[in-house]
Design a protein around this motif. Structure first.
Motif, PDB file in Angstrom:
ATOM      1  N   SER A 479      71.483  21.281   2.466  1.00  8.57           N
ATOM      2  CA  SER A 479      70.425  20.329   2.803  1.00  8.57           C
ATOM      3  C   SER A 479      69.298  21.058   3.515  1.00  8.57           C
ATOM      4  O   SER A 479      69.479  22.175   4.019  1.00  8.57           O
ATOM      5  CB  SER A 479      70.971  19.210   3.701  1.00  8.57           C
ATOM      6  N   THR A 504      67.200  14.001  -3.445  1.00  7.46           N
ATOM      7  CA  THR A 504      68.182  14.994  -3.883  1.00  7.46           C
ATOM      8  C   THR A 504      67.551  15.924  -4.905  1.00  7.46           C
ATOM      9  O   THR A 504      66.793  15.484  -5.776  1.00  7.46           O
ATOM     10  CB  THR A 504      69.410  14.305  -4.516  1.00  7.46           C
ATOM     11  N   LYS A 508      71.759  18.865  -6.518  1.00  2.00           N
ATOM     12  CA  LYS A 508      72.467  17.938  -5.632  1.00  2.00           C
ATOM     13  C   LYS A 508      72.399  18.308  -4.156  1.00  2.00           C
ATOM     14  O   LYS A 508      73.296  17.984  -3.382  1.00  2.00           O
ATOM     15  CB  LYS A 508      73.952  17.792  -6.047  1.00  2.00           C
ATOM     16  N   SER A 510      70.665  17.746  -0.541  1.00  2.00           N
ATOM     17  CA  SER A 510      69.962  16.662   0.139  1.00  2.00           C
ATOM     18  C   SER A 510      68.724  17.208   0.837  1.00  2.00           C
ATOM     19  O   SER A 510      68.816  18.197   1.593  1.00  2.00           O
ATOM     20  CB  SER A 510      70.891  16.003   1.158  1.00  2.00           C
TER      21      SER A 510
END
Length: 516
Positions: A479, A504, A508, A510
């Motif tokens: 992320s 996203t 995938k 974040s």
């Protein structure tokens, strides 16, 4: 006697760890044999003076030459009075010859001649009196400006055809810049822009930095003297961070062995070198400070500002690109494109530019820390939004480089966050249209990407997500944050556009998108 890593002035073999002074200038003896006049230029504290002192001593000791290194620096206060500059310079040269040459090689009494001819007459008399061909290395030549500089260069050129019996066999001008970049106030330019006053030069030579094996050789001298080992990964890290810049190579080692790890039974590790790097950057020693001071020069700003912003250079004169290369501030990447010379400089430049925004910051309570002193990412984001809403736009005017004002204010804020407890690393490059930040605090690592929405451009969010996805992959993170600073002329008000959104990436990860 103990030896030390040197970060101030020429090296001395009895007290300093040092490499062969002339190994990085392998063709000079051939140039001298060919009776050549030449220029050697390189950034400060790369070993120019050390090398030329050693070569002059070696040439004189060979019995074939009267060779000496002198300086033009004492003439610097008299840039608009060539006659006064000549007197100061010649007095300095005589004193230096007295200390560095045997009596039979020292210059005779200078003849009395009109101002504007004294350097040429003195060198004619010295060459005629010397039993060996005269070789002169003139250090700090570019400390002279304007009329004094032009007079010196023209006198050398005028006497050139009389070498070697009536003028020096060979002359080397030593300085930061090549001849065309010497400072003169004429024709509306601050530079000479031509080599014509010294068009007798055969070549301009740049003193290169250390290569990886030379860094290892230098550090091995400390191991040989003390038994203290630099681990292979420590040496590799030092080279990667410095790219062999001699002052940085010495400064890192000096910080480690003299302050951080005084016990010579303890090996120097990768972590020691990284910590020393942070100390050097934070301390802003003279070398780094003088480098940073140049960022205000318009011709350097025209290159560094778009580089920091990730923009194309645009219509920048080739001379200006050569100038930042000669200063050692930038280098040409083998894969193409101009880049900052080494990772330490890459950290120093934007950090210096955040000094004014940092000084302008209001008092901010560290609400981003938990009771245990850990960094709370959500609290950090909340603190930033509050800070930007109250102080962001007024602080943009405090940034020296307007093109990256949001970047500088954000970095100033983040420096307040990591102060004393973490690090903030940056990546940027010409044409990348972004800046990447890696904030590390304790066990927390946060990857951040900065994008700017400019006039006549589309929303950069999608491109930013793709670029941040790649950056987070390199950092090994799942992320991160994407900042989009809206700098369009008709952008909505700050209250309207300041927002966050979680999305996203295609892989995938974040991402919190922050529009400011």
């Amino acid at each position: 006697m103990s030896r030390w890593f040197n970060t101030a002035g020429p090296c001395q073999a009895d007290t300093n760890y040092m490499l062969s002074p002339t190994s990085r200038l392998p063709d000079l003896k051939r140039l001298i044999e060919q009776r050549s006049y030449f220029v050697i230029h390189a950034p400060r504290q790369t070993g120019k003076t050390t090398a030329m002192l050693a070569l002059a001593k070696e040439l004189t000791s060979s019995g074939s030459y009267t060779a000496i290194m002198v300086s033009a620096e004492v003439g610097a206060p008299y840039s608009h009075d060539p006659g006064a500059a000549e007197l100061a310079i010649l007095d300095s040269w005589r004193a230096r010859a007295k200390f560095h040459l045997p009596a039979d090689l020292q210059p005779p009494t200078w003849d009395e001649v009109p101002p504007g001819r004294r350097i040429q007459a003195a060198l004619q008399g010295w060459a005629q009196a010397s039993p060996k061909p005269l070789v002169l290395f003139i250090d700090e030549i570019d400390s002279l400006h304007d009329e004094a500089l032009i007079s010196m260069l023209r006198q050398l050129r005028d006497g050139y055809s009389d070498r070697p019996t009536n003028f020096p066999l060979s002359v080397g001008l030593i300085g930061l810049r090549d001849v065309r970049d010497y400072k003169v106030a004429s024709g509306g330019s601050e530079r000479l822009n031509t080599s014509s006053p010294f068009n007798i030069k055969v070549s301009s030579i740049i003193l290169r930095d250390f290569n990886a094996s030379e860094v290892e050789e230098l550090y091995q001298q400390h191991t040989d003297d003390t038994g203290q080992i630099f681990t292979p990964i420590a040496i590799e890290t030092a080279f990667n961070l410095t790219q062999g810049q001699p002052w940085l190579v010495n400064a890192l080692a000096k910080e480690v062995v003299e302050k951080m790890v005084k016990d010579t039974s303890v090996a120097i590790t990768h972590e020691h070198i990284l910590k020393a790097k942070e100390i050097l950057i934070a301390r802003q020693d003279t070398h780094l400070d003088s480098l940073a001071e140049r960022l205000r020069e318009p011709r350097i700003r025209a290159i560094i500002e778009p580089m920091l912003a990730g923009l194309e250079l645009g219509n920048v004169p080739s001379d200006d690109i050569q100038f930042v290369l000669d200063l050692g501030l930038c280098k040409m990447d083998p894969q193409g494109g101009l880049t900052i010379a080494n990772p330490i400089y890459r950290e120093v430049l934007p950090r210096v530019l955040t000094v004014t925004p940092m000084a302008s910051l209001p008092k901010i309570a560290p609400t981003w820390l938990t009771q245990e002193g850990e960094l709370n990412i959500d609290a950090l984001l909340e603190a930033f939004l509050k800070f930007w809403r109250q102080h962001g736009e007024p602080l943009l005017g405090s940034a020296v480089y307007h093109e990256i004002a949001p970047h500088l204010v954000l970095m100033a804020f983040l420096h307040r966050v990591v102060n004393g407890g973490g690090t903030l690393e940056r990546e940027y490059a010409i044409g990348s249209d972004r800046m990447d930040l890696c904030l590390k605090y304790g066990s927390v690592t946060l990857g951040i990407e900065l994008k700017v929405w400019r006039n006549k451009k589309g929303d950069p969010q999608q491109e930013g997500l793709e670029q941040l996805d790649s950056y987070l992959a390199r950092l090994g993170l799942d992320s991160g944050w994407l900042f989009i600073f809206d700098r369009r002329t008709k952008a909505p008000s700050l209250e309207e556009r300041l927002s966050t959104q979680i999305t996203t990436t295609k892989n995938k990860r974040s991402v919190t998108v922050i529009r400011a």
